[in-house]
Design an enzyme around this catalytic site. Structure first.
Site, mmCIF file in Angstrom:
data_model
loop_
_atom_site.group_PDB
_atom_site.id
_atom_site.type_symbol
_atom_site.label_atom_id
_atom_site.label_comp_id
_atom_site.label_asym_id
_atom_site.label_seq_id
_atom_site.Cartn_x
_atom_site.Cartn_y
_atom_site.Cartn_z
ATOM 1 N N LYS A 177 17.718 -4.842 -10.560
ATOM 2 C CA LYS A 177 16.593 -5.435 -10.810
ATOM 3 C C LYS A 177 16.606 -6.532 -11.874
ATOM 4 O O LYS A 177 16.085 -7.526 -11.644
ATOM 5 C CB LYS A 177 15.655 -4.394 -11.586
ATOM 6 N N LYS A 226 17.697 -3.230 2.002
ATOM 7 C CA LYS A 226 16.462 -2.354 2.320
ATOM 8 C C LYS A 226 15.360 -2.729 2.219
ATOM 9 O O LYS A 226 15.043 -4.044 1.341
ATOM 10 C CB LYS A 226 16.777 -1.198 1.331
ATOM 11 N N LYS A 284 9.535 -3.945 -1.884
ATOM 12 C CA LYS A 284 8.237 -4.906 -2.160
ATOM 13 C C LYS A 284 8.788 -6.335 -2.809
ATOM 14 O O LYS A 284 8.076 -7.310 -2.774
ATOM 15 C CB LYS A 284 7.610 -4.052 -3.294
HETATM 16 P P1 AMP Z 1 9.400 2.582 -5.011
HETATM 17 O O1 AMP Z 1 8.143 2.099 -4.261
HETATM 18 O O2 AMP Z 1 10.676 1.527 -4.963
HETATM 19 O O3 AMP Z 1 9.191 3.139 -6.418
HETATM 20 O O4 AMP Z 1 9.857 3.653 -4.054
HETATM 21 C C1 AMP Z 1 9.013 4.771 -3.785
HETATM 22 C C2 AMP Z 1 9.926 5.698 -3.024
HETATM 23 O O5 AMP Z 1 10.280 5.122 -1.512
HETATM 24 C C3 AMP Z 1 11.292 6.255 -3.659
HETATM 25 O O6 AMP Z 1 11.516 7.573 -3.451
HETATM 26 C C4 AMP Z 1 12.086 5.492 -2.927
HETATM 27 O O7 AMP Z 1 13.472 5.883 -2.635
HETATM 28 C C5 AMP Z 1 11.414 5.377 -1.470
HETATM 29 N N1 AMP Z 1 11.941 4.179 -0.739
HETATM 30 C C6 AMP Z 1 11.770 2.701 -1.313
HETATM 31 N N2 AMP Z 1 12.101 1.748 -0.421
HETATM 32 C C7 AMP Z 1 12.737 2.606 0.770
HETATM 33 C C8 AMP Z 1 13.250 2.130 1.956
HETATM 34 N N3 AMP Z 1 13.255 0.827 2.344
HETATM 35 N N4 AMP Z 1 13.624 3.237 2.601
HETATM 36 C C9 AMP Z 1 13.577 4.677 2.555
HETATM 37 N N5 AMP Z 1 12.874 4.867 1.238
HETATM 38 C C10 AMP Z 1 12.523 4.100 0.397
#
Ligand code: AMP
Ligand code: TRP
Length: 326
Positions: A114, A194, A197
């Site tokens: 980050k 990966k 957002k």
């Molecule tokens: P975040 O929006 O980054 O807070 O992620 C919310 C949830 O989605 C968390 O459990 C992350 O590990 C999962 N997540 C985020 N990006 C990915 C991705 N590209 N593939 C799989 N899981 C994801």
């Protein structure tokens, strides 16, 4: 009480299919299995590590609640609430922070990434995993469904449990990480990274229109091999698309490859886009209905916070006594 499952999602913008396939869908399945007490929070304090105008923050919190409900989180079956409605989270985080080492936090790759992305390395961003550990330990969770990028944070929570228990006596148990098969969906335009957002061009958002989805899938990066294949190491782009297809249809990646053995990338992508559009249609429809029920949703979140707080208060009483707060 049944074994507890805890997870959290930050209200920090639209959800993409990585969030859905990697975490949210699994959270819904765990809820529907009936075997667990599922506690899911919208972690607004975590999201505050990124600066945002108040109006937008409020809108994003409600928006995420709508998305979670549309995806199948049911407030009758799960405890769904907003983290900041239950102040015990930050109370416990303070205490856990006093036994967490700086070195452990400095090693967190999410923090390093980050900061590398240009996020301000504020104290909140640095101690983020301690608050996350509090989110989990407050409810003495057995397991935590998350995507693979959160593994290291859960490891840290386990380390905090060991330190707490050895300093103050057995109080918490070490939570397990549970990941879905699609624990890491890759970016459409850069399959080495990966889906995230922070790079919107590579994301398929849950609410993209059918045309947007078609456009993004058709221009997804593949490779110059011939034919559909599944080999995430050597062919990350096409393998990611095969995985997404497999996740939305229930076929294994190998079955997908077999089914499309004699077809070119463009035709496969065309079919994939339709599979995704159809799979997400019910969720999008549900979301449109929920958008008209905002006050009802706020009431449900408040009721959820009350239920969460009941458990949280008990844990905090125990913790205060263990550490000697009078
Ligand atoms: P975040 O929006 O980054 O807070 O992620 C919310 C949830 O989605 C968390 O459990 C992350 O590990 C999962 N997540 C985020 N990006 C990915 C991705 N590209 N593939 C799989 N899981 C994801
Ligand atoms: N750090 C998680 C993420 O970015 C969100 C989160 C906060 C969380 N608290 C949690 C996940 C507790 C699971 C359990 O995705």
């Amino acid at each position: 009480m049944k074994p507890v499952i805890v997870s959290g999602i930050q209200p920090s913008g639209e959800l993409h299919i990585g969030n859905y396939l990697g975490m949210l869908r699994q959270a819904v399945e765990l809820q529907n299995s009936g075997h667990y007490t599922c506690i899911y929070s919208i972690v607004d304090y975590h999201a505050m590590t990124g600066l945002l105008p108040a109006k937008e923050r409020a809108a994003q919190t409600l928006d995420l609640a709508i998305d979670m409900l549309a995806a199948g989180i049911d407030p009758k079956k799960s405890i769904l609430f907003v983290q900041s409605h239950v102040p015990e989270h930050t109370n416990l985080a303070w205490i856990l922070g006093t036994i967490t080492s700086m070195g452990d936090l400095q090693r967190m790759t999410a923090y390093k990434e980050k900061v590398a992305e240009g996020k301000t390395p504020n104290v909140g961003l640095f101690t983020y995993p301690v608050l996350m550990a509090a989110d989990i330990l407050l409810y003495k969770a057995e397991a935590v469904p998350v995507g693979d990028d959160q593994r290291q944070h859960i490891e840290l929570a386990r380390e905090i449990v060991r330190k707490f228990n050895s300093a103050f006596g057995k109080t918490f148990k070490e939570p397990r990480t549970i990941t879905a098969k699609a624990e890491r969906i890759m970016s459409l335009d850069n399959p080495e990274k990966k889906m995230s957002k922070s790079i919107p061009s590579g994301c398929l958002f849950l609410h993209d229109s059918a045309d947007e989805m078609r456009k993004k899938v058709m221009s997804a990066t593949t490779d110059s091999f011939s034919g559909i294949g599944y080999d995430p190491e050597k062919r990350p782009g096409i393998s990611n698309l095969v995985l997404i297809y497999s996740e939305f249809t229930g076929l294994t990646p190998q079955e997908v490859v077999k089914k499309y053995a004699d077809i070119g990338y463009a035709d496969f992508k065309r079919e994939l886009a339709e599979v995704i559009i159809n799979a997400l249609a019910p969720l999008q429809k549900e979301r449109r209905a929920l958008l008209k029920k905002k006050s009802e949703i706020l009431r449900a979140l408040q009721a959820g916070a009350k239920k969460a707080q009941k458990i949280a208060t008990q844990t905090m009483e125990e913790v205060r006594a263990k550490v000697g707060l009078v």
